[in-house]
Design an enzyme around this catalytic site. Sequence first.
Site, PDB file in Angstrom:
ATOM      1  N   ASP A 131       0.891  -1.300  -0.087  1.00  0.00           N
ATOM      2  CA  ASP A 131       0.244  -0.021   0.035  1.00  0.00           C
ATOM      3  C   ASP A 131       0.709   0.992  -0.136  1.00  0.00           C
ATOM      4  OD1 ASP A 131      -2.743   1.955   0.400  1.00  0.00           O
ATOM      5  OD2 ASP A 131      -1.312   1.512   2.808  1.00  0.00           O
ATOM      6  N   ASP A 158      -1.257  -0.470   5.973  1.00  0.00           N
ATOM      7  CA  ASP A 158      -1.697  -0.850   7.399  1.00  0.00           C
ATOM      8  C   ASP A 158      -3.277  -0.311   7.521  1.00  0.00           C
ATOM      9  OD1 ASP A 158      -2.231   3.450   7.201  1.00  0.00           O
ATOM     10  OD2 ASP A 158      -2.137   1.899   5.261  1.00  0.00           O
ATOM     11  N   ASP A 165      -0.099   5.145   1.057  1.00  0.00           N
ATOM     12  CA  ASP A 165      -0.660   5.940   2.370  1.00  0.00           C
ATOM     13  C   ASP A 165      -0.214   5.338   3.416  1.00  0.00           C
ATOM     14  OD1 ASP A 165       0.060   8.192   0.433  1.00  0.00           O
ATOM     15  OD2 ASP A 165      -2.597   7.447  -0.757  1.00  0.00           O
TER      16      ASP A 165
END
Length: 242
Positions: free
Chosen positions: A10, A182, A12
Amino acid sequence: MADIRAIIFDKDGTLFDFEATWSAWARSLLLDLAAGDTARAERLGEAIGFDFAGSRFAESSLVIAGTPGEIAEALLPHVPGASPLTLVARMNALAAVAPQAEAVPLAPLLGALRGQGLRLGVATNDAEGPARAHLDTAGVLGMFDFIAGFDSGHGAKPSPGQLLAFAEQMGLRPAEVAMVGDSRHDLHAARAAGMAAVAVLSGIAGSAELQPYADVVLPDIGHLPGWLSTRGGLGRVAETAA
């Protein structure tokens, strides 16, 4: 347990620290949409789970894992005369120049991973154009074999399309790939794709939220070499490489 031969990240909250990057973007966007009216910017922030005065995102904020299109839809009722296309264009333009704070020094870590023969990719719910701009600014664009945004033709997380496209292009079985992210969207996508699910805590979500969906929870991607060393094969990277 299959050896890990590739990693898809991922962007961000994983490669880049989420709050440090996107709080500035959100403030710029909301002030722009509110024509400088801070009271109105605060009301707009509520629509996307952003505390304008405190410059912080709620854990349930749509911005954390949503696509620009989904964020635009949430803002649209509060921006008279705007269209989804114009809102997405404004968001993408501001996103492309948003300041990026690396979660860890990216070049040495990614270089070490590539040096061990691992193939690397990015799967983000951001648009592909801003994603490439962010990676280029960080000087690591050329280290990735695959970059997909929500608009790249593979869908968006939590659907597994981006992840499966990466595995297919690399000629690998999904079980040979680790997805690192995240948010629950990242981990759900990993599970749906049949990949190892690695959670990091450099975003908004805490360990308690991510643990049920992850094979492992790491403080940040700098701890990947240590985890990979337990998996064998091409994933055996010296921990000192981070």
